[in-house]
Design a protein around this motif. Structure first.
Motif, mmCIF file in Angstrom:
data_model
loop_
_atom_site.group_PDB
_atom_site.id
_atom_site.type_symbol
_atom_site.label_atom_id
_atom_site.label_comp_id
_atom_site.label_asym_id
_atom_site.label_seq_id
_atom_site.Cartn_x
_atom_site.Cartn_y
_atom_site.Cartn_z
ATOM 1 N N VAL A 1 0.871 -1.177 0.000
ATOM 2 C CA VAL A 1 0.000 0.000 0.000
ATOM 3 C C VAL A 1 0.902 1.218 0.000
ATOM 4 N N VAL A 2 0.593 2.189 -0.847
ATOM 5 C CA VAL A 2 1.334 3.448 -0.894
ATOM 6 C C VAL A 2 0.479 4.493 -0.182
ATOM 7 N N LEU A 3 1.090 5.158 0.822
ATOM 8 C CA LEU A 3 0.411 6.172 1.632
ATOM 9 C C LEU A 3 1.147 7.494 1.547
ATOM 10 N N ASP A 4 0.434 8.593 1.805
ATOM 11 C CA ASP A 4 1.107 9.875 1.959
ATOM 12 C C ASP A 4 1.849 9.871 3.296
ATOM 13 N N TRP A 5 2.842 10.758 3.433
ATOM 14 C CA TRP A 5 3.694 10.774 4.628
ATOM 15 C C TRP A 5 2.880 11.010 5.899
ATOM 16 N N GLU A 6 1.941 11.935 5.878
ATOM 17 C CA GLU A 6 1.174 12.246 7.083
ATOM 18 C C GLU A 6 0.413 11.024 7.600
ATOM 19 N N SER A 7 -0.188 10.263 6.709
ATOM 20 C CA SER A 7 -0.905 9.048 7.116
ATOM 21 C C SER A 7 0.051 8.026 7.701
ATOM 22 N N TYR A 8 1.194 7.844 7.042
ATOM 23 C CA TYR A 8 2.192 6.890 7.528
ATOM 24 C C TYR A 8 2.698 7.300 8.911
ATOM 25 N N ARG B 1 1.267 9.164 11.149
ATOM 26 C CA ARG B 1 0.208 9.009 12.145
ATOM 27 C C ARG B 1 0.060 7.548 12.566
ATOM 28 N N LEU B 2 0.136 6.641 11.601
ATOM 29 C CA LEU B 2 -0.028 5.217 11.899
ATOM 30 C C LEU B 2 1.153 4.623 12.649
ATOM 31 N N THR B 3 2.361 5.106 12.355
ATOM 32 C CA THR B 3 3.560 4.523 12.958
ATOM 33 C C THR B 3 4.126 5.323 14.115
ATOM 34 N N GLY B 4 3.658 6.553 14.281
ATOM 35 C CA GLY B 4 4.221 7.403 15.330
ATOM 36 C C GLY B 4 5.583 7.945 14.945
ATOM 37 N N ALA B 5 5.907 7.996 13.666
ATOM 38 C CA ALA B 5 7.233 8.409 13.198
ATOM 39 C C ALA B 5 7.572 9.845 13.570
ATOM 40 N N ASP B 6 6.598 10.720 13.711
ATOM 41 C CA ASP B 6 6.866 12.125 14.025
ATOM 42 C C ASP B 6 6.737 12.447 15.507
ATOM 43 N N LEU B 7 6.613 11.442 16.347
ATOM 44 C CA LEU B 7 6.438 11.680 17.773
ATOM 45 C C LEU B 7 7.774 11.853 18.482
ATOM 46 N N SER B 8 7.793 12.734 19.460
ATOM 47 C CA SER B 8 8.959 12.837 20.331
ATOM 48 C C SER B 8 8.934 11.636 21.282
ATOM 49 N N LEU B 9 10.014 11.419 21.976
ATOM 50 C CA LEU B 9 10.058 10.317 22.943
ATOM 51 C C LEU B 9 8.965 10.503 23.994
#
Length: 80
Positions: free
Chosen positions: A38-45, A47-55
Motif C-alpha cells: 500500500v502506498v500512503l502519503d507521509w502524514e498518514s504513515y 500518524r499510523l507509525t508514530g514516526a513524528d512523535l517525540s520520545l
C-alpha cells in the motif's frame, strides 16, 4: 476509497499513483493477483507509525490513569 493497481500498471504510471496517495487516498498494488503493498502519503504513515512523535509523546499514555491507579504507581511501600 482505495484504488487497486496491478504492478505493471503501477510501474508505468507511478507519478499518478504517488499523486493520488499524496491526496490522502491509499493506493493498493497487487502482484500476481495478490495484495502486495500500500502506498500512503507521509502524514498518514507518520500518524499510523508514530514516526513524528517525540520520545515524550510516544511514552505518554493516550488518556490519564484513574486516580487510584496513579496513586498506586506513586505511593511508597510502608515499612513492615
Amino acid at each position: 476509497m482505495i484504488r487497486t493497481w496491478r504492478l505493471q500498471e503501477a510501474k508505468a504510471r507511478f507519478s499518478q499513483l504517488v499523486d493520488e496517495a499524496m491526496k490522502g487516498q491509499p493506493q493498493l498494488v497487487t502482484r500476481r493477483g495478490r495484495k502486495a503493498v500500500v502506498v500512503l502519503d507521509w502524514e498518514s504513515y507518520a500518524r499510523l507509525t508514530g514516526a513524528d512523535l517525540s520520545l515524550w509523546q510516544a511514552l505518554r499514555l493516550p488518556k490519564p490513569l484513574p486516580n487510584e491507579e496513579a496513586e498506586a504507581l506513586f505511593s511508597r511501600l510502608e515499612a513492615e
